[in-house]
Design an enzyme around this catalytic site. Structure first.
Site, PDB file in Angstrom:
ATOM      1  NE  ARG A 117      -3.371  -0.001   2.856  1.00  0.00           N
ATOM      2  CZ  ARG A 117      -4.633   0.415   2.971  1.00  0.00           C
ATOM      3  NH1 ARG A 117      -5.618  -0.278   2.435  1.00  0.00           N
ATOM      4  NH2 ARG A 117      -4.910   1.518   3.629  1.00  0.00           N
ATOM      5  NE  ARG A 155      -2.472  15.518  -7.664  1.00  0.00           N
ATOM      6  CZ  ARG A 155      -3.374  14.959  -8.466  1.00  0.00           C
ATOM      7  NH1 ARG A 155      -3.044  14.606  -9.699  1.00  0.00           N
ATOM      8  NH2 ARG A 155      -4.599  14.751  -8.052  1.00  0.00           N
ATOM      9  CG  HIS A 212      -0.430  15.846 -12.886  1.00  0.00           C
ATOM     10  ND1 HIS A 212      -1.197  15.210 -11.935  1.00  0.00           N
ATOM     11  CD2 HIS A 212      -0.680  15.210 -14.057  1.00  0.00           C
ATOM     12  CE1 HIS A 212      -1.887  14.241 -12.510  1.00  0.00           C
ATOM     13  NE2 HIS A 212      -1.587  14.217 -13.809  1.00  0.00           N
ATOM     14  CB  SER A 225       9.546  -1.822   8.525  1.00  0.00           C
ATOM     15  OG  SER A 225       9.929  -2.138   7.187  1.00  0.00           O
ATOM     16  CB  SER A 250      -5.048   1.732   7.705  1.00  0.00           C
ATOM     17  OG  SER A 250      -5.441   0.530   7.087  1.00  0.00           O
ATOM     18  CD  GLU A 277      -0.697   0.890   4.646  1.00  0.00           C
ATOM     19  OE1 GLU A 277       0.001  -0.113   4.871  1.00  0.00           O
ATOM     20  OE2 GLU A 277      -1.946   0.866   4.726  1.00  0.00           O
ATOM     21  CG  ASP A 318      -1.908  14.488  -2.052  1.00  0.00           C
ATOM     22  OD1 ASP A 318      -1.242  14.213  -3.077  1.00  0.00           O
ATOM     23  OD2 ASP A 318      -3.023  13.974  -1.812  1.00  0.00           O
TER      24      ASP A 318
END
Length: 186
Positions: free
Chosen positions: A46, A57, A60, A88, A150, A153, A161
């Protein structure tokens, strides 16, 4: 719990991890990306999905960016930067890629939970995300209700971003200028 209750908790977790990121490390990360001739993005599982979004990005923005392992990815050079996302910091293939990048004279940036990892010791810049991980000895300073890695990630994706927004500001770019490089194959 219902979806709103879960959303409230997840957003609080993300606010915690994202605001805990060291501002100097974030600035160094953005500066390293800004100075690189080419940016190579690498991660497994993930984390690999998240870093692929970052590569897109950067493209872009007009930055030469590649995903390690893709068929059209060139060799890294001494003016390249390898960005690795690894909770890790010990994933064997990523350790090997970091070592090869350093051998070629390139710089390495790591987004991780484990600032004492093998990759962290090779990296020029380490961005620590304080989240729990079942694969890292270091567990961060928050207990997440989310499964597995989760929170890490999600946090790494949002951090990248944010780094793009910092780069946009530095380069005086807008979303409109970036849309010119968005895929338009219809």
């Amino acid at each position: 719990m219902n979806n709103k209750e879960y959303a409230d908790i997840v957003l609080k977790e993300l606010t915690h991890t994202l605001t805990a990121i060291d501002q100097e490390a974030a600035k160094q990360f953005v500066s390293l990306i800004d100075q690189g001739d080419e940016i190579f993005c690498d991660g497994a599982g993930r984390s690999g999905f998240q870093v692929k979004g970052f590569a897109m990005r950067l493209m872009h923005m007009g930055i030469h960016s590649y995903v390690v392992g893709e068929t059209c990815t060139p060799n890294i050079s001494e003016n390249g930067v390898l960005v690795i996302c690894s909770g890790s910091g010990e994933t064997k293939s990523l350790v090997n890629h970091a070592a090869k990048a350093k051998e070629m004279g390139a710089r390495v940036a790591l987004i991780t939970i484990n600032t004492e990892s093998t990759i962290a010791k090779m990296a020029d810049v380490v961005v620590e995300i304080s989240a729990p991980s079942p694969k890292s000895a270091k567990q961060g300073d928050i207990k997440s209700i989310q499964p597995m890695g989760s929170l890490f990630e999600q946090s790494e994706g949002i951090f990248m971003d944010i780094a793009v927004m910092m780069l946009m500001e530095k380069r005086n770019m807008t979303s409109d200028t970036m849309f010119g490089r968005h895929a338009n194959m219809e």
